[in-house]
Write a protein that holds these residues in place. Structure first.
Motif, PDB file in Angstrom:
ATOM      1  N   LYS A 174      33.164  -5.076  35.373  1.00 45.31           N
ATOM      2  CA  LYS A 174      33.190  -4.306  36.666  1.00 45.31           C
ATOM      3  C   LYS A 174      32.600  -5.534  37.778  1.00 45.31           C
ATOM      4  O   LYS A 174      31.608  -6.106  37.594  1.00 45.31           O
ATOM      5  N   GLU A 176      32.058  -6.626  42.203  1.00 52.09           N
ATOM      6  CA  GLU A 176      32.080  -6.025  43.651  1.00 52.09           C
ATOM      7  C   GLU A 176      33.491  -6.620  44.131  1.00 52.09           C
ATOM      8  O   GLU A 176      33.999  -7.676  43.728  1.00 52.09           O
ATOM      9  N   ARG A 177      33.800  -5.957  45.324  1.00 53.21           N
ATOM     10  CA  ARG A 177      34.997  -6.309  45.974  1.00 53.21           C
ATOM     11  C   ARG A 177      35.106  -7.570  46.242  1.00 53.21           C
ATOM     12  O   ARG A 177      36.300  -8.229  46.405  1.00 53.21           O
ATOM     13  N   THR A 199      42.374  -4.721  40.476  1.00 54.77           N
ATOM     14  CA  THR A 199      41.758  -4.126  39.228  1.00 54.77           C
ATOM     15  C   THR A 199      42.488  -3.374  38.369  1.00 54.77           C
ATOM     16  O   THR A 199      43.153  -2.359  38.857  1.00 54.77           O
ATOM     17  N   PRO A 201      41.940  -1.042  34.474  1.00 56.41           N
ATOM     18  CA  PRO A 201      41.121  -0.822  33.171  1.00 56.41           C
ATOM     19  C   PRO A 201      41.882  -1.512  32.095  1.00 56.41           C
ATOM     20  O   PRO A 201      42.750  -1.804  31.967  1.00 56.41           O
ATOM     21  N   ASN A 206      36.733  -3.689  29.620  1.00 54.15           N
ATOM     22  CA  ASN A 206      36.400  -2.615  30.384  1.00 54.15           C
ATOM     23  C   ASN A 206      37.256  -2.881  31.718  1.00 54.15           C
ATOM     24  O   ASN A 206      37.866  -1.672  32.111  1.00 54.15           O
ATOM     25  N   PHE A 207      37.437  -3.833  32.345  1.00 57.56           N
ATOM     26  CA  PHE A 207      38.265  -4.104  33.520  1.00 57.56           C
ATOM     27  C   PHE A 207      38.884  -5.490  33.497  1.00 57.56           C
ATOM     28  O   PHE A 207      38.022  -6.377  33.204  1.00 57.56           O
ATOM     29  N   ASN A 209      40.054  -8.077  36.614  1.00 60.19           N
ATOM     30  CA  ASN A 209      40.242  -8.357  38.137  1.00 60.19           C
ATOM     31  C   ASN A 209      40.887  -9.407  38.514  1.00 60.19           C
ATOM     32  O   ASN A 209      40.680 -10.692  37.999  1.00 60.19           O
ATOM     33  N   ASN A 232      30.710 -11.877  35.065  1.00 57.70           N
ATOM     34  CA  ASN A 232      32.376 -11.589  35.086  1.00 57.70           C
ATOM     35  C   ASN A 232      33.092 -12.677  34.804  1.00 57.70           C
ATOM     36  O   ASN A 232      33.847 -13.473  35.584  1.00 57.70           O
TER      37      ASN A 232
END
Length: 285
Positions: A174, A176-177, A199, A201, A206-207, A209, A232
């Motif tokens: 996950k 931040e933008r 992004t 799933p 998890n994600f 990006n 990340n």
């Protein structure tokens, strides 16, 4: 070999080793390591004689740099390179992932350039050289100098941050933008801007990006270290990773996607982009 540069020594109070004195006196070799290498390759003359690293400069000598020439017996690495921009001064090429830019290995981009680029017609033409590096597992745009002056000028432009580089990466977890990463690397300031473009799933990670990255400094492995530091890491990174979250067999998802700068000789705006590799599009169509 021909003489490419000449320097006349002024009066010196205290003698100094050649390898210390010669740092910065030649435009094409601005670093101490470069000077030492040139001396060992017998490319430096002092008063007409081949110099050694043990030689002391005492004043009033003439120091000459011999032009580096390819040996006729030297084999070039036969490797097709995609050229996206080229003129007499410089070129921008695409480096695939999984190949070295330069070094002692035979299979390098540096060793394949002469066969893929047109020889410059300018008087100070030299063997094409990369003026920055991309890691072995990183794909993307690489800037090449084709004359002694352009190599020096492009190196200076990088140092003065006059060349803008944009990367794209796929990072996990996950995020931040957008944000700034200001974390020192090897006790040196390092600064990166990031923006999450998409992004999706992922059951295992998890994600995923898709992240646009703009490094404002040029430390070794900066993007990889910075993204790992904020939790990340880049997908496929086998050096900077979270325990149990390594993707094997697909390589590193880091791509140098654009180079933007003002051409130092023609003054035209150069803005070259390279689309994301297919493996990126399998995750973000």
């Amino acid at each position: 070999m021909k003489i490419s540069e000449t320097h006349t020594v002024e009066n010196i109070i205290v003698p100094i080793r050649l390898q210390e004195y010669a740092v910065g006196i030649f435009k094409t070799i601005p670093t101490k390591s470069g000077i030492k290498k040139a001396i060992k390759k017998r490319r430096v003359l002092v008063d007409g004689r081949i110099a050694s690293t043990a030689l002391y400069i005492k004043g009033n000598e003439t120091i000459e740099l011999l032009q580096e020439e390819d040996s006729p017996q030297k084999k070039h690495f036969k490797f097709p390179i995609e050229v996206l921009f080229e003129d007499d001064y410089l070129a921008i090429i695409y480096k695939p992932a999984g190949i070295l830019v330069s070094g002692n290995s035979f299979a390098t981009i540096d060793n394949a350039l002469s066969q893929n680029l047109q020889k410059s017609t300018l008087s100070n033409a030299t063997r094409p050289r990369p003026v920055h590096r991309l890691d072995y597992p990183t794909s993307g745009l690489l800037l090449i100098g084709k004359t002694t002056e352009s190599i020096t000028t492009l190196n200076r432009m990088f140092e003065q941050k006059e060349i803008q580089k944009t990367y794209h990466a796929i990072c996990i977890g996950k995020m931040e933008r957008s944000g700034e990463i200001n974390i020192s690397i090897d006790d040196k300031n390092a600064f990166t801007l990031f923006e999450v473009i998409q992004t999706t799933p992922s059951p295992r990670f998890n994600f995923f990006n898709l992240v646009k990255l703009n490094p404002k400094t040029g430390r070794k492995h900066q993007l990889r270290k910075h993204l790992f530091a904020i939790g990340n890491p880049i997908l496929g990174d086998r050096e900077y990773f979270l325990e149990g979250l390594i993707l094997n067999g697909k390589g590193l998802f880091l791509h140098a996607s654009s180079l933007s700068f003002t051409h130092p000789f023609t003054l035209e705006k150069v803005n070259i982009k390279k689309e994301l590799p297919k493996k990126f599009k399998k995750i973000f169509p």
